[in-house]
Design a protein around this motif. Structure first.
Motif, PDB file in Angstrom:
ATOM      1  N   UNK A   1      45.752  44.126 -54.812  1.00 49.53           N
ATOM      2  CA  UNK A   1      47.060  43.794 -55.388  1.00 49.53           C
ATOM      3  C   UNK A   1      47.039  44.037 -56.899  1.00 49.53           C
ATOM      4  N   UNK A   2      47.939  44.876 -57.396  1.00 47.49           N
ATOM      5  CA  UNK A   2      48.071  45.024 -58.847  1.00 47.49           C
ATOM      6  C   UNK A   2      48.977  43.881 -59.315  1.00 47.49           C
ATOM      7  N   UNK A   3      48.600  43.230 -60.383  1.00 48.79           N
ATOM      8  CA  UNK A   3      49.412  42.121 -60.897  1.00 48.79           C
ATOM      9  C   UNK A   3      50.822  42.628 -61.173  1.00 48.79           C
ATOM     10  N   UNK A   4      51.848  41.897 -60.682  1.00 50.60           N
ATOM     11  CA  UNK A   4      53.228  42.384 -60.741  1.00 50.60           C
ATOM     12  C   UNK A   4      53.665  42.765 -62.161  1.00 50.60           C
ATOM     13  N   UNK A   5      53.716  41.803 -63.061  1.00 51.96           N
ATOM     14  CA  UNK A   5      54.080  42.124 -64.450  1.00 51.96           C
ATOM     15  C   UNK A   5      52.958  41.627 -65.333  1.00 51.96           C
ATOM     16  N   UNK A   6      51.869  42.369 -65.377  1.00 51.06           N
ATOM     17  CA  UNK A   6      50.690  41.823 -66.048  1.00 51.06           C
ATOM     18  C   UNK A   6      50.942  41.462 -67.496  1.00 51.06           C
ATOM     19  N   UNK A   7      51.852  42.206 -68.169  1.00 47.16           N
ATOM     20  CA  UNK A   7      52.013  41.934 -69.601  1.00 47.16           C
ATOM     21  C   UNK A   7      52.584  40.538 -69.837  1.00 47.16           C
ATOM     22  N   UNK A  34      37.238  49.235 -59.595  1.00 52.06           N
ATOM     23  CA  UNK A  34      37.907  48.863 -60.843  1.00 52.06           C
ATOM     24  C   UNK A  34      38.550  47.495 -60.762  1.00 52.06           C
ATOM     25  N   UNK A  35      38.741  46.917 -61.939  1.00 56.22           N
ATOM     26  CA  UNK A  35      39.504  45.661 -62.018  1.00 56.22           C
ATOM     27  C   UNK A  35      40.956  46.034 -62.256  1.00 56.22           C
ATOM     28  N   UNK A  36      41.872  45.379 -61.537  1.00 47.79           N
ATOM     29  CA  UNK A  36      43.298  45.646 -61.802  1.00 47.79           C
ATOM     30  C   UNK A  36      43.600  45.429 -63.277  1.00 47.79           C
ATOM     31  N   UNK A  74      33.422  48.248 -53.583  1.00 46.11           N
ATOM     32  CA  UNK A  74      33.812  49.633 -53.905  1.00 46.11           C
ATOM     33  C   UNK A  74      35.321  49.763 -54.155  1.00 46.11           C
ATOM     34  N   UNK A  75      36.118  48.877 -53.512  1.00 50.51           N
ATOM     35  CA  UNK A  75      37.579  48.939 -53.705  1.00 50.51           C
ATOM     36  C   UNK A  75      38.026  48.209 -54.960  1.00 50.51           C
ATOM     37  N   UNK A  76      37.089  47.700 -55.707  1.00 49.06           N
ATOM     38  CA  UNK A  76      37.448  47.015 -56.957  1.00 49.06           C
ATOM     39  C   UNK A  76      37.913  45.601 -56.688  1.00 49.06           C
ATOM     40  N   UNK A  77      38.599  45.044 -57.693  1.00 50.08           N
ATOM     41  CA  UNK A  77      38.897  43.613 -57.628  1.00 50.08           C
ATOM     42  C   UNK A  77      40.302  43.333 -58.140  1.00 50.08           C
ATOM     43  N   UNK A  78      40.971  42.415 -57.436  1.00 47.51           N
ATOM     44  CA  UNK A  78      42.369  42.111 -57.751  1.00 47.51           C
ATOM     45  C   UNK A  78      42.480  41.095 -58.893  1.00 47.51           C
ATOM     46  N   UNK A  79      43.693  40.999 -59.415  1.00 48.76           N
ATOM     47  CA  UNK A  79      43.980  39.981 -60.430  1.00 48.76           C
ATOM     48  C   UNK A  79      43.365  40.322 -61.777  1.00 48.76           C
TER      49      UNK A  79
END
Ligand SMILES: Cc1cc2nc3c(=O)[nH]c(=O)nc-3n(C[C@H](O)[C@H](O)[C@H](O)COP(=O)(O)OP(=O)(O)OC[C@H]3O[C@@H](n4cnc5c(N)ncnc54)[C@H](O)[C@@H]3O)c2cc1C
Length: 318
Positions: A1-7, A34-36, A74-79
């Protein structure tokens, strides 16, 4: 999950932020995705606010130390992944509280540098940490150590940002350290106060070198690994060496893809580039070892290394 509005989480904070940040090079295994969102706060306030916002928005948050006890999928990490490597969080205040034998070490400080600098100043207490790659925060969280002692032996107080984003100091009488664990609640170690003893710098340095030499002669220290993969289990009321059980199960040198059981020390799983190692190989090898040791010795091994996976709660801070 990519953080919706990370900024929304960090735009107005004193931090450095990187979207889709590669993590492999930041871990000792050297694999993983990768980290989101990777955030490097510059101040305690920024870190505390970030923790509160992640909690408010239900965004998972994890803290990366020096990556020496970590396997990133390998799929990286959410949040959000937080790294405390801004100059402020790497600070060491020698003579803290005006006392020669106290120091305050911030969460991102390098254990290796701390061990050498303390010895150079004639401060005894951290020799047992010689050759253990760690940030101060990771060392305290894992109560890192071994045959010669552990970090918990010298910790006097720990300042932790809890799940609510509040900074609280835990004093010596509240803290308990045991084999590779502490009773610290979930949260981020911001600093620890360490209790040292004045001693002869030459004697301190000699001890650091001796312990390092011992480690080097018994462990594959330059391999791409995370140190001991499994906790030493309790067998018949005493701690048994997980490495010995793995060895007895005939698994030294066993391999899945690019992950291999070190022929030098069976509790070290290493990634070798020849096999094009992936985190998935390490995980598969871990499962194989658990099964074989259970069949061979009747002992259920537990991992010491923390596994970060999307959607998993292991290693989650918020
Ligand atoms: C070659 C080698 C030899 C090793 N030898 C030993 C040994 O002899 N003894 C031993 O105990 N370990 C050993 N290890 C494992 C490792 O050094 C320790 O577990 C160390 O404490 C990990 O610290 P880190 O900063 O790298 O933590 P990381 O691997 O980055 O993280 C480990 C855990 O700590 C958490 N964490 C990190 N920073 C913080 C923080 N500021 N606040 C709260 N939680 C945090 C992470 O979220 C994660 O859950 C070895 C590893 C290697 C690669």
């Amino acid at each position: 999950m990519i953080v919706a509005s990370p900024s929304n989480l960090y735009a107005d904070l004193d931090v450095q932020a990187e979207l889709d940040a590669p993590l492999a090079a930041q871990t000792w295994f050297g694999v993983g995705g990768r980290a989101d969102l990777l955030i490097r706060p510059n101040t305690i306030d920024a870190l505390a606010t970030l923790v509160r916002r992640c909690r408010r928005d239900e965004v998972p948050l994890r803290v990366l130390g020096s990556g020496a006890n970590l396997l990133v999928d390998d799929d990286g990490i959410d949040g959000v992944v937080v790294k405390l490597d801004a100059p402020f969080f790497r600070t060491v205040d020698f003579n803290a509280e005006g006392r020669l034998e106290r120091m305050r070490v911030y969460g991102g400080a390098s254990m290796e540098q701390l061990v050498h600098e303390s010895a150079r100043r004639g401060l005894r207490g951290l020799e047992a940490m010689s050759g253990i790659p760690a940030s101060l925060g990771g060392a305290v969280r894992m109560n890192a150590g071994g045959k010669f002692g552990a970090i918990g032996d010298v910790v006097d107080a720990v300042a932790l940002i809890g799940l609510d984003g509040e900074l609280r100091v835990y004093t010596n009488d509240e803290l308990r350290f045991a084999y590779r664990e502490t009773n610290l609640p979930q949260g981020i170690v911001v600093w620890a106060s360490l209790r040292m003893l004045p001693d002869d710098p030459i004697a301190c340095r000699t001890r650091v070198k001796e312990i390092f030499a011992y480690k080097k002669s018994t462990q594959p220290m330059s391999a791409n690994s995370a140190g001991c993969m499994f906790r030493n289990p309790m067998v018949a009321g005493a701690r048994e060496s997980a490495g010995k059980l793995i060895d007895l199960a005939g698994l030294k040198g066993a391999r899945v893809g690019g992950a291999v059981v070190s022929p030098e020390h069976a509790n070290f799983l290493a990634i070798d580039r020849v096999g094009g190692g992936r985190a998935e190989d390490v995980r598969a090898l871990v499962e194989q070892i658990k099964e074989r040791v259970l069949v061979h010795s009747g002992v259920q091994l537990q991992t010491e290394v923390v596994f970060w996976r999307r959607g998993s709660t292991e290693g989650l801070h918020v």
